[in-house]
Design an enzyme around this catalytic site. Structure first.
Site, PDB file in Angstrom:
ATOM      1  N   GLY A  12       0.825  -1.212   0.000  1.00 28.91           N
ATOM      2  CA  GLY A  12       0.000   0.000   0.000  1.00 28.91           C
ATOM      3  C   GLY A  12       0.858   1.261   0.000  1.00 28.91           C
ATOM      4  O   GLY A  12       2.091   1.197  -0.025  1.00 28.91           O
ATOM      5  N   ASP A  14       1.429   3.623   2.390  1.00 31.44           N
ATOM      6  CA  ASP A  14       2.314   3.811   3.548  1.00 31.44           C
ATOM      7  C   ASP A  14       3.333   2.688   3.655  1.00 31.44           C
ATOM      8  O   ASP A  14       4.490   2.913   4.011  1.00 31.44           O
ATOM      9  CB  ASP A  14       1.484   3.849   4.848  1.00 31.44           C
ATOM     10  CG  ASP A  14       0.627   5.096   4.938  1.00 31.44           C
ATOM     11  OD1 ASP A  14       0.625   5.892   3.985  1.00 31.44           O
ATOM     12  OD2 ASP A  14      -0.048   5.271   5.974  1.00 31.44           O
ATOM     13  N   GLY A  82      -1.763  -3.063   7.045  1.00 31.39           N
ATOM     14  CA  GLY A  82      -2.721  -3.727   6.145  1.00 31.39           C
ATOM     15  C   GLY A  82      -4.136  -3.431   6.609  1.00 31.39           C
ATOM     16  O   GLY A  82      -4.437  -3.502   7.800  1.00 31.39           O
ATOM     17  N   TYR A 153     -15.634   1.287   8.683  1.00 32.85           N
ATOM     18  CA  TYR A 153     -14.174   1.422   8.700  1.00 32.85           C
ATOM     19  C   TYR A 153     -13.714   1.985  10.045  1.00 32.85           C
ATOM     20  O   TYR A 153     -12.837   1.422  10.705  1.00 32.85           O
ATOM     21  CB  TYR A 153     -13.739   2.346   7.556  1.00 32.85           C
ATOM     22  CG  TYR A 153     -12.279   2.778   7.623  1.00 32.85           C
ATOM     23  CD1 TYR A 153     -11.263   1.902   7.252  1.00 32.85           C
ATOM     24  CD2 TYR A 153     -11.922   4.056   8.061  1.00 32.85           C
ATOM     25  CE1 TYR A 153      -9.921   2.291   7.314  1.00 32.85           C
ATOM     26  CE2 TYR A 153     -10.587   4.448   8.129  1.00 32.85           C
ATOM     27  CZ  TYR A 153      -9.593   3.564   7.751  1.00 32.85           C
ATOM     28  OH  TYR A 153      -8.268   3.939   7.823  1.00 32.85           O
ATOM     29  N   LYS A 157     -11.595   0.174  13.121  1.00 33.02           N
ATOM     30  CA  LYS A 157     -10.298   0.737  13.524  1.00 33.02           C
ATOM     31  C   LYS A 157     -10.305   1.114  15.005  1.00 33.02           C
ATOM     32  O   LYS A 157      -9.285   0.998  15.691  1.00 33.02           O
ATOM     33  CB  LYS A 157      -9.973   1.966  12.669  1.00 33.02           C
ATOM     34  CG  LYS A 157      -9.506   1.618  11.266  1.00 33.02           C
ATOM     35  CD  LYS A 157      -8.067   1.111  11.287  1.00 33.02           C
ATOM     36  CE  LYS A 157      -7.474   0.962   9.910  1.00 33.02           C
ATOM     37  NZ  LYS A 157      -6.065   0.583   9.928  1.00 33.02           N
TER      38      LYS A 157
HETATM   39  P1  NAP Z   1      -3.635   1.401   1.305  1.00 35.18           P
HETATM   40  O1  NAP Z   1      -2.785   2.081   0.295  1.00 35.18           O
HETATM   41  O2  NAP Z   1      -5.065   1.153   0.988  1.00 35.18           O
HETATM   42  O3  NAP Z   1      -2.931   0.011   1.654  1.00 35.18           O
HETATM   43  C1  NAP Z   1      -3.597  -1.018   2.317  1.00 35.18           C
HETATM   44  C2  NAP Z   1      -2.723  -2.253   2.306  1.00 35.18           C
HETATM   45  O4  NAP Z   1      -3.412  -3.305   2.995  1.00 35.18           O
HETATM   46  C3  NAP Z   1      -2.397  -2.778   0.899  1.00 35.18           C
HETATM   47  O5  NAP Z   1      -1.068  -3.242   0.903  1.00 35.18           O
HETATM   48  C4  NAP Z   1      -3.362  -3.941   0.752  1.00 35.18           C
HETATM   49  O6  NAP Z   1      -2.923  -4.942  -0.121  1.00 35.18           O
HETATM   50  C5  NAP Z   1      -3.336  -4.473   2.182  1.00 35.18           C
HETATM   51  N1  NAP Z   1      -4.496  -5.347   2.437  1.00 35.18           N
HETATM   52  C6  NAP Z   1      -5.803  -5.034   2.304  1.00 35.18           C
HETATM   53  N2  NAP Z   1      -6.561  -6.112   2.580  1.00 35.18           N
HETATM   54  C7  NAP Z   1      -5.699  -7.127   2.879  1.00 35.18           C
HETATM   55  C8  NAP Z   1      -5.882  -8.491   3.212  1.00 35.18           C
HETATM   56  N3  NAP Z   1      -7.093  -9.030   3.304  1.00 35.18           N
HETATM   57  N4  NAP Z   1      -4.781  -9.234   3.453  1.00 35.18           N
HETATM   58  C9  NAP Z   1      -3.528  -8.720   3.339  1.00 35.18           C
HETATM   59  N5  NAP Z   1      -3.290  -7.421   3.011  1.00 35.18           N
HETATM   60  C10 NAP Z   1      -4.376  -6.645   2.780  1.00 35.18           C
HETATM   61  O7  NAP Z   1      -3.615   2.188   2.685  1.00 35.18           O
HETATM   62  P2  NAP Z   1      -2.550   3.287   3.217  1.00 35.18           P
HETATM   63  O8  NAP Z   1      -3.030   4.624   2.806  1.00 35.18           O
HETATM   64  O9  NAP Z   1      -1.189   2.837   2.893  1.00 35.18           O
HETATM   65  O10 NAP Z   1      -2.784   3.195   4.774  1.00 35.18           O
HETATM   66  C11 NAP Z   1      -2.027   2.312   5.593  1.00 35.18           C
HETATM   67  C12 NAP Z   1      -2.780   2.079   6.888  1.00 35.18           C
HETATM   68  O11 NAP Z   1      -2.961   3.321   7.563  1.00 35.18           O
HETATM   69  C13 NAP Z   1      -4.161   1.487   6.721  1.00 35.18           C
HETATM   70  O12 NAP Z   1      -4.398   0.623   7.800  1.00 35.18           O
HETATM   71  C14 NAP Z   1      -5.082   2.689   6.798  1.00 35.18           C
HETATM   72  O13 NAP Z   1      -6.353   2.318   7.242  1.00 35.18           O
HETATM   73  C15 NAP Z   1      -4.333   3.542   7.803  1.00 35.18           C
HETATM   74  N6  NAP Z   1      -4.535   4.989   7.695  1.00 35.18           N
HETATM   75  C16 NAP Z   1      -4.289   5.615   6.507  1.00 35.18           C
HETATM   76  C17 NAP Z   1      -4.447   6.987   6.422  1.00 35.18           C
HETATM   77  C18 NAP Z   1      -4.165   7.729   5.141  1.00 35.18           C
HETATM   78  O14 NAP Z   1      -4.549   8.899   5.032  1.00 35.18           O
HETATM   79  N7  NAP Z   1      -3.472   7.146   4.189  1.00 35.18           N
HETATM   80  C19 NAP Z   1      -4.836   7.727   7.556  1.00 35.18           C
HETATM   81  C20 NAP Z   1      -5.024   7.042   8.756  1.00 35.18           C
HETATM   82  C21 NAP Z   1      -4.854   5.685   8.817  1.00 35.18           C
HETATM   83  P3  NAP Z   1      -3.256  -4.917  -1.712  1.00 35.18           P
HETATM   84  O15 NAP Z   1      -2.110  -4.181  -2.333  1.00 35.18           O
HETATM   85  O16 NAP Z   1      -3.305  -6.348  -2.080  1.00 35.18           O
HETATM   86  O17 NAP Z   1      -4.568  -4.214  -1.880  1.00 35.18           O
END
Ligand code: NAP
Length: 339
Positions: A12, A14, A82, A153, A157
């Protein structure tokens, strides 16, 4: 010295930036990757680090493989990034969202407790947990603010957030929550609004096709993902585990984000109409932004603004970037793809 680090969500936004950051610090990265018909390594390829990561095939809904790795590697750090991270999708699939974002966290924490209690655990918590603070606009959210999650969601969380705290206070595991406000960058997922806007406006310039958006009056505290992943690492490097808000302290509406993007691309627009009929048009009267009712969330979070004073004091939070720099980076990245 133990340099093993497990990252879930390594493919993903991050996860990719964090993996690169930790590789530069000579950590050995074990990235959890699920089987996927699309190319899961796209972001890691862009950063040029795919070959440097040890991949573990596992889905967060099936825990055996992850437990096996915790037992075997006894990682120094475990970053749980994840997630089913798209808020709108969580309304359509609440049970799946809860399984991935919450039940898997219980399993990981329990496995750390039983098999590798010295592992430091980071949970990717989110400002969405604060939820609906309607009527209290301008309220700045911090670690002691009340949570009122309004999406599957955010609820999933919040439960994982409390489990993380429970394993810290109940079992003495080094388990910390990073309560991160929105953070973006060139590697942001395609369905997220910032990516949609930057990519959509560029596409409009080339093809004339409009961009469809939902509630443009939602305000978010937007930071740069590269700054935020560094904080994840620093949070686990403290001597004591704790929970920290990471935010910029400035909130902008989605409409303002559109305006900034157009401004950087020298595209002159004006907003006309109101409510569902509001739209952004160019000087030639061509519609750029069209509001679509179906893109509104069933229950929207209208305003999120964070106060990261605690992280400033304890973790040394000082972002290098800001929203303007971040938008410019996203634009440059998309421009290269167009070329
Ligand atoms: P992202 O780009 O959507 O990445 C999510 C990751 O989780 C991807 O690598 C995805 O794999 C993996 N994943 C999803 N379902 C899965 C499963 N069933 N088994 C294994 N892996 C799985 O999210 P991000 O923006 O990097 O965010 C990282 C974390 O921070 C997340 O937990 C998000 O909720 C949290 N967060 C993000 C933000 C933000 O603004 N970005 C803010 C607060 C919190 P695939 O590549 O296969 O889809």
């Amino acid at each position: 010295m133990n340099k093993n680090v497990i990252i879930t969500g390594v493919t993903g936004q991050d996860g990719a930036y964090l993996a690169r950051f930790l590789l530069r610090k000579k950590f050995k990265i074990y990235g959890i990757v699920r089987r996927n018909s699309n190319d899961p390594f796209k972001r890691l390829d862009i950063l040029g680090i795919t070959k440097k990561i040890n991949f573990i095939n596992a889905d967060l809904s099936e825990f055996k493989q992850i437990e096996l790795q915790i037992k075997k590697l006894k990682p120094k750090m475990f970053f749980n990034l994840g997630a089913q991270s798209f808020v709108s999708y969580s309304f359509d699939n609440p049970d799946y969202t809860d399984k991935i974002n919450n039940a898997s966290v219980v399993n990981i924490l329990e496995s750390i407790r039983l098999n590798s209690p010295k592992t430091k655990f980071y949970q990717a918590s989110t400002s969405e947990m604060y939820g609906d603070i309607k009527g209290i606009t301008k309220k700045v959210l911090h670690e002691e603010s009340k949570f009122n999650p309004v999406s599957p969601y955010a609820i999933s969380k919040l439960s994982a957030y409390y489990y993380t705290r429970m394993y810290r206070t109940g079992y003495g595991i080094f388990a910390s929550n990073g309560i991160l406000f929105n953070h973006e960058g060139p590697l942001r997922g395609e369905q997220f609004v910032t990516k949609k806007i930057v990519k959509g406006v560029l596409n409009f310039i080339h093809t004339g096709q409009p961009v469809y958006l939902g509630n443009i009056y939602s305000k978010r505290d937007w930071g740069d993902a590269e700054d935020y992943v560094e904080m994840m690492y620093r949070i686990l490097n403290l001597t004591k585990s704790d929970d920290f808000v990471i935010a910029t302290g400035k909130a902008y509406s989605i409409k303002e984000f559109v305006n900034m993007t157009c401004n950087f691309l020298n595209l002159k627009i004006k907003w006309v109409g109101s409510g569902i009929s509001e739209k952004a048009i160019t000087e030639q009267n061509k519609p750029l932004i069209i509001i679509k009712k179906s893109l509104f969330r069933p229950h929207d979070v209208s305003y999120l603004l964070g106060d990261a004073s605690k992280a400033k004091k304890i973790v040394g939070w000082k972002p290098k970037s800001n929203i303007q720099k971040m938008i410019k980076k996203m634009i440059e990245f998309e421009k290269k793809i167009y070329k």
